[in-house]
Design a protein around this motif. Structure first.
Motif, PDB file in Angstrom:
ATOM      1  N   PHE A  44       4.462  12.265  -3.195  1.00 55.90           N
ATOM      2  CA  PHE A  44       5.158  13.120  -4.155  1.00 55.90           C
ATOM      3  C   PHE A  44       6.660  12.880  -4.126  1.00 55.90           C
ATOM      4  CE2 PHE A  44       7.432  17.087  -5.042  1.00 55.90           C
ATOM      5  CZ  PHE A  44       7.015  17.327  -6.349  1.00 55.90           C
ATOM      6  N   CYS A  45       7.245  12.869  -2.940  1.00 58.68           N
ATOM      7  CA  CYS A  45       8.689  12.737  -2.827  1.00 58.68           C
ATOM      8  C   CYS A  45       9.162  11.318  -3.160  1.00 58.68           C
ATOM      9  CB  CYS A  45       9.141  13.133  -1.420  1.00 58.68           C
ATOM     10  SG  CYS A  45       8.860  14.870  -1.021  1.00 58.68           S
ATOM     11  N   GLY A  46       8.497  10.316  -2.592  1.00 60.50           N
ATOM     12  CA  GLY A  46       8.926   8.945  -2.833  1.00 60.50           C
ATOM     13  C   GLY A  46       8.724   8.506  -4.271  1.00 60.50           C
ATOM     14  N   CYS A  47       7.504   8.665  -4.766  1.00 63.93           N
ATOM     15  CA  CYS A  47       7.208   8.248  -6.138  1.00 63.93           C
ATOM     16  C   CYS A  47       7.900   9.137  -7.163  1.00 63.93           C
ATOM     17  CB  CYS A  47       5.696   8.263  -6.369  1.00 63.93           C
ATOM     18  SG  CYS A  47       4.793   7.080  -5.365  1.00 63.93           S
ATOM     19  N   ALA A  51      10.356   7.849 -10.019  1.00 62.28           N
ATOM     20  CA  ALA A  51       9.926   8.104 -11.398  1.00 62.28           C
ATOM     21  C   ALA A  51      11.017   8.816 -12.188  1.00 62.28           C
ATOM     22  CB  ALA A  51       8.645   8.931 -11.395  1.00 62.28           C
ATOM     23  N   LEU A  52      11.700   9.761 -11.567  1.00 64.81           N
ATOM     24  CA  LEU A  52      12.788  10.461 -12.257  1.00 64.81           C
ATOM     25  C   LEU A  52      13.926   9.504 -12.610  1.00 64.81           C
ATOM     26  CD1 LEU A  52      12.942  13.765 -10.176  1.00 64.81           C
ATOM     27  CD2 LEU A  52      12.159  13.514 -12.538  1.00 64.81           C
ATOM     28  N   ALA A  53      14.236   8.590 -11.698  1.00 61.75           N
ATOM     29  CA  ALA A  53      15.295   7.616 -11.974  1.00 61.75           C
ATOM     30  C   ALA A  53      14.909   6.709 -13.148  1.00 61.75           C
ATOM     31  CB  ALA A  53      15.576   6.785 -10.725  1.00 61.75           C
ATOM     32  N   ALA A 148       2.036  17.734 -13.673  1.00 64.38           N
ATOM     33  CA  ALA A 148       1.118  17.188 -14.673  1.00 64.38           C
ATOM     34  C   ALA A 148       1.799  16.972 -16.023  1.00 64.38           C
ATOM     35  CB  ALA A 148      -0.084  18.114 -14.842  1.00 64.38           C
ATOM     36  N   ILE A 149       2.948  17.627 -16.259  1.00 65.50           N
ATOM     37  CA  ILE A 149       3.612  17.514 -17.567  1.00 65.50           C
ATOM     38  C   ILE A 149       4.061  16.083 -17.861  1.00 65.50           C
ATOM     39  CG2 ILE A 149       5.581  18.296 -18.938  1.00 65.50           C
ATOM     40  CD1 ILE A 149       5.365  20.988 -17.583  1.00 65.50           C
ATOM     41  N   PRO A 150       4.817  15.403 -16.983  1.00 64.21           N
ATOM     42  CA  PRO A 150       5.198  14.016 -17.298  1.00 64.21           C
ATOM     43  C   PRO A 150       4.007  13.075 -17.376  1.00 64.21           C
ATOM     44  CG  PRO A 150       5.832  14.574 -15.059  1.00 64.21           C
ATOM     45  CD  PRO A 150       5.430  15.850 -15.708  1.00 64.21           C
ATOM     46  N   LEU A 219       4.188   5.645 -11.316  1.00 64.16           N
ATOM     47  CA  LEU A 219       4.870   6.471 -10.328  1.00 64.16           C
ATOM     48  C   LEU A 219       4.564   7.952 -10.526  1.00 64.16           C
ATOM     49  CD1 LEU A 219       8.373   4.747 -10.115  1.00 64.16           C
ATOM     50  CD2 LEU A 219       6.627   4.817  -8.333  1.00 64.16           C
ATOM     51  N   TYR A 220       4.513   8.385 -11.775  1.00 60.24           N
ATOM     52  CA  TYR A 220       4.193   9.791 -12.040  1.00 60.24           C
ATOM     53  C   TYR A 220       2.742  10.107 -11.665  1.00 60.24           C
ATOM     54  CZ  TYR A 220       8.484  11.271 -14.347  1.00 60.24           C
ATOM     55  OH  TYR A 220       9.783  11.637 -14.613  1.00 60.24           O
TER      56      TYR A 220
END
Length: 258
Positions: A44-47, A51-53, A148-150, A219-220
């Protein structure tokens, strides 16, 4: 694993019996929950961080022309990445505490090396872990739904691109399917006054073929799976801590020490 008052126990039983007793004293539910929690939080934290970047790059490149249109999204991504750092540290320490509590209160240790004994402080600590873990599980359930949204957005985007490619093969005119769009504003990623805020037709299909799209989508999905694994670990922790409290509360009455 042996009490200080019984240092002769290992030599008297032999290595095999000692190993069996040590393995029997391991709180396996807490150990499995800890491994699941570490795995889930790492995903969760790594991916999620990566993914946000990548999402910021996609939005900046294909969905907006003015930097002011996505400044709120950029700020949210920045702050949430810091939150991810805090979550990783907190859950690492909390899982270690739960595992230590499992070793301390496991009934296998008490059955092997003596009577059930507990203190009021120990029972209060176990009850505190139950409440805190249950609250964390409820909060993490909301985080799991939010993750789950993204995934839903990128899944719809991939399906829309697939439909555009099918229409492009069956219709001679490109303009006939130019009305098929993916609007990031409908998902709350951009404000309604953002321009253009959406990608349509073959432009959208070309975005889906880029490396950034595939990497971000994967990633998401990994972050969503990690959130689910962490949620499962928290529920297992609730079961394990509740059982440990029952051991201290009911079976510990024979050797209660105030």
């Amino acid at each position: 694993m042996f009490p200080v008052r019984q240092p002769w126990l290992c030599k008297a039983l032999g290595c095999y019996d000692c190993c069996i007793r040590c393995l029997g004293a391991v709180p396996y539910p807490s150990l499995v929950s800890t491994l699941l929690c570490f795995t889930g939080m790492a995903l969760f934290c790594g991916c999620g961080h990566e993914a946000l970047a990548h999402t910021e790059v996609l939005v900046e490149t294909y969905f907006v022309r003015n930097i002011q249109d996505y400044v709120i999204l950029a700020s949210f991504i920045k702050y949430f990445q810091y939150v991810i750092y805090g979550l990783a540290s907190f859950f690492f320490l909390y899982c270690i505490l739960l595992l230590a509590e499992g070793f301390y209160t496991t009934s296998a240790v008490k059955q092997t090396f003596g009577e059930f004994r507990s203190t009021r402080c120990g029972r209060c600590l176990s009850l505190t872990f139950i409440i805190v873990t249950y609250v964390l599980a409820v909060i993490w359930l909301a985080v799991f739904a939010f993750t789950a949204i993204p995934v839903f957005f990128f899944f719809n985007m991939a399906q829309t691109c697939h439909n555009i490619n099918i229409l492009a093969e069956t219709t001679p005119s490109i303009n006939q399917h130019g009305w098929i769009c993916m609007d990031a504003r409908q998902y709350g990623l951009l404000p309604w006054n953002a321009m253009p805020g959406k990608a349509c037709g073959m432009t959208l299909a070309s975005i889906c073929k880029t490396k950034e799209f595939f990497v971000t989508y994967d990633l998401y999905i990994a972050a969503f799976a990690g959130a689910g694994i962490a949620l499962l670990a928290l529920f297992l922790y609730v079961v394990a801590t509740t059982y440990n409290y029952a051991v201290l509360r009911f079976l510990g009455r024979k050797g209660l020490r105030c």
